[in-house]
Design an enzyme around this catalytic site. Structure first.
Site, short mmCIF file in Angstrom:
data_model
loop_
_atom_site.label_atom_id
_atom_site.label_comp_id
_atom_site.label_asym_id
_atom_site.label_seq_id
_atom_site.Cartn_x
_atom_site.Cartn_y
_atom_site.Cartn_z
N LYS A 23 0.49 -1.18 0.00
CA LYS A 23 0.02 -0.06 -0.19
C LYS A 23 0.99 1.19 -0.09
CE LYS A 23 -3.04 1.10 3.56
NZ LYS A 23 -2.53 2.53 4.16
N ARG A 123 -8.32 12.67 11.96
CA ARG A 123 -6.97 12.48 12.14
C ARG A 123 -6.13 14.05 11.78
NH1 ARG A 123 -5.25 7.21 8.88
NH2 ARG A 123 -3.12 7.70 10.27
N ASP A 316 2.32 -0.58 12.08
CA ASP A 316 1.10 -1.13 11.52
C ASP A 316 0.71 -2.51 12.17
OD1 ASP A 316 0.77 1.15 10.40
OD2 ASP A 316 1.33 0.71 8.46
N ARG A 347 -5.97 3.07 17.97
CA ARG A 347 -5.44 1.50 17.98
C ARG A 347 -5.38 0.97 19.31
NH1 ARG A 347 -2.73 0.52 11.93
NH2 ARG A 347 -4.72 0.81 11.00
#
Ligand code: S3P
Length: 434
Positions: A23, A123, A316, A347
């Site tokens: 990505k 964000r 990630d 997260r």
């Protein structure tokens, strides 16, 4: 819309798989392809929501984009030929697309407004606005943290020396893309190494970026030329298969064609410290990026401390580390990972809440978690919170839980790994997408 991932206890994952293109690299190839003159050919491009948004964005800015599955052809006359957009560009869920584009349009003498979905609108973009403003562009956004929609009024930029307060490849890349168009020299000084795909890939486009330890320098006024590239499989997608194979007893899974850039593979170091057995096949080099094959065996795990330079190298994959830690003997501490709070979801909070609902012993701290294991997990209804990595990490947890785990909001996987459930199921995992 409104899809669910349903996972249940699985026995021995076996076989081999590949994962879709990276990505981070796909975004960069799209933007650099549009900044370059000529026709860029990208193979194994990630045809998932985030990167398709970036393709749409460069098309709106003036590049011609032709896509045939995972092959993408981008024709442009270079960034100087970019034109002002009509209306607002919607980058969906993609922080990388939005932040990199902020840097790319900062040198253009017109106004660009970039927006996103509900998750992206939470964000902060001030971290990109600060250096871009120092270089001479005007950036506005919502509230103190400049959340989207953000408007960039670009123009004549001057090179700066920018000391990053936190490691972020998105911010570093935005400054490099602006620096290419600036007068003079732009230097970014990183506090820790973050992924270096922009620096590596630039060479294929004839661009010059010098790296000296944590310092990255780019000369302004560079013209880029079209490139032909093949994008490696996304390590961050492979990570879900790796974690699943480590956790499900009796597993042996091989993943081919995975990007193994060391700025990305912190999870392999963490898993080695936890006692997992993973064989790394011969490393190839395609362009500047290292690729390889991984063979993963199910393993007994022990708790570890994850901090420092491992954080950006596994940023990630930390939701998966939380899942792995629930099945490891002893205590796992993840710290200095406050950045997780401003990803596609918070997260730290989403993983703690969801794993606790599944029976894990997990304590949320300001900048990470303390997790004690092993604890038996039980299937229940959990929520992805518009976060692809949370959705997939919870489905992996479901493979070792009793009963059925239902991940609500699983359409989020379309962001980076649309074939996640099929790929995992092809290895024998008990998972499906409804
Ligand atoms: C990315 C950088 C990282 C990462 C994100 C992709 C990139 O974000 O979490 O998924 O492609 O540059 P930060 O730059 O915020 O650390």
């Amino acid at each position: 819309m409104g899809r669910r991932l349903v996972a249940a206890k699985s026995v021995s994952l076996r076989g081999s798989a590949t994962v879709p293109g990276d990505k981070s690299i796909s975004h960069r190839v799209a933007i650099l392809g549009a900044m370059a003159s000529g026709t860029t050919e990208a193979h194994n491009f990630l045809a998932a929501d985030d990167c398709l948004r970036t393709l749409y964005a460069i098309h709106a800015l003036g590049a011609t984009v032709v896509r045939n599955g995972n092959d993408v052809y981008i024709t442009s006359e270079g960034y100087e030929a970019w034109r002002q957009l009509e209306g607002v560009l919607d980058l969906g869920n993609s922080g990388t697309g939005l932040r990199l584009l902020m840097g790319a349009v900062a040198g253009r003498p017109f106004e660009t407004t970039l927006d996103g979905d509900e998750s992206l609108r939470r964000r902060p973009m001030d971290r990109v606005a600060h250096p871009l403003r120092a270089m001479g562009s005007q950036v506005t956004g919502q509230g103190e943290r400049l959340t989207p929609p953000v408007t960039i009024r670009g123009g004549h930029l001057r090179g700066i020396v920018y000391e990053q307060p936190v490691a972020s490849a998105q911010v570093k890349s935005a400054v490099i893309l602006a620096g290419l168009q600036a007068e003079g020299i732009t230097t970014v000084i990183q506090p820790q190494l973050s992924r270096n795909h922009t620096e590596l890939i630039m060479a294929a486009f004839g661009g010059r970026v010098a790296t000296d330890g944590l310092k990255v320098t780019v000369e302004g006024g560079q013209q880029l030329h079209a490139a032909t590239l093949t994008i490696p499989g996304d390590f961050s997608s492979a990570a879900f298969l790796i974690a699943a194979a480590v956790l499900v007893p009796g597993s042996e899974v091989t993943i081919h064609g995975v990007g193994l850039n060391p700025t990305r593979t912190g999870l392999l170091s963490i898993l080695a410290a936890m006692g997992a057995r993973i064989a790394v096949g011969p490393l190839l080099r395609v362009g500047e990026e290292p690729w390889g094959t991984l063979t993963v065996f199910s393993s007994e795990l022990r708790g570890v401390l994850v901090e420092g330079d491992l954080i950006p190298a596994a940023i990630d994959e930390l939701p998966l580390v939380a899942v792995l830690a629930t099945q490891a003997e002893g205590e796992t501490v993840v710290r200095q990972a406050r950045e997780l709070r401003i990803k596609e979801s918070d997260r730290i909070a989403t993983m703690a809440e969801n794993l606790r609902a599944m029976g894990a012993d997990i304590k949320e701290t300001e900048d990470g978690w303390v997790i004690r294991g092993p604890t038996p997990l039980r299937g229940t209804q959990v929520r992805a919170e518009m976060d692809h990595r949370v959705a997939m990490a919870l489905a992996v947890a479901g493979l070792v839980a009793d009963g059925e785990t239902v991940v609500e909001g699983a359409e989020a996987v379309g962001t980076s790994f649309p074939s996640f459930a099929e790929t995992l199921a092809s290895l024998g995992a008990n998972v499906r997408m409804l």
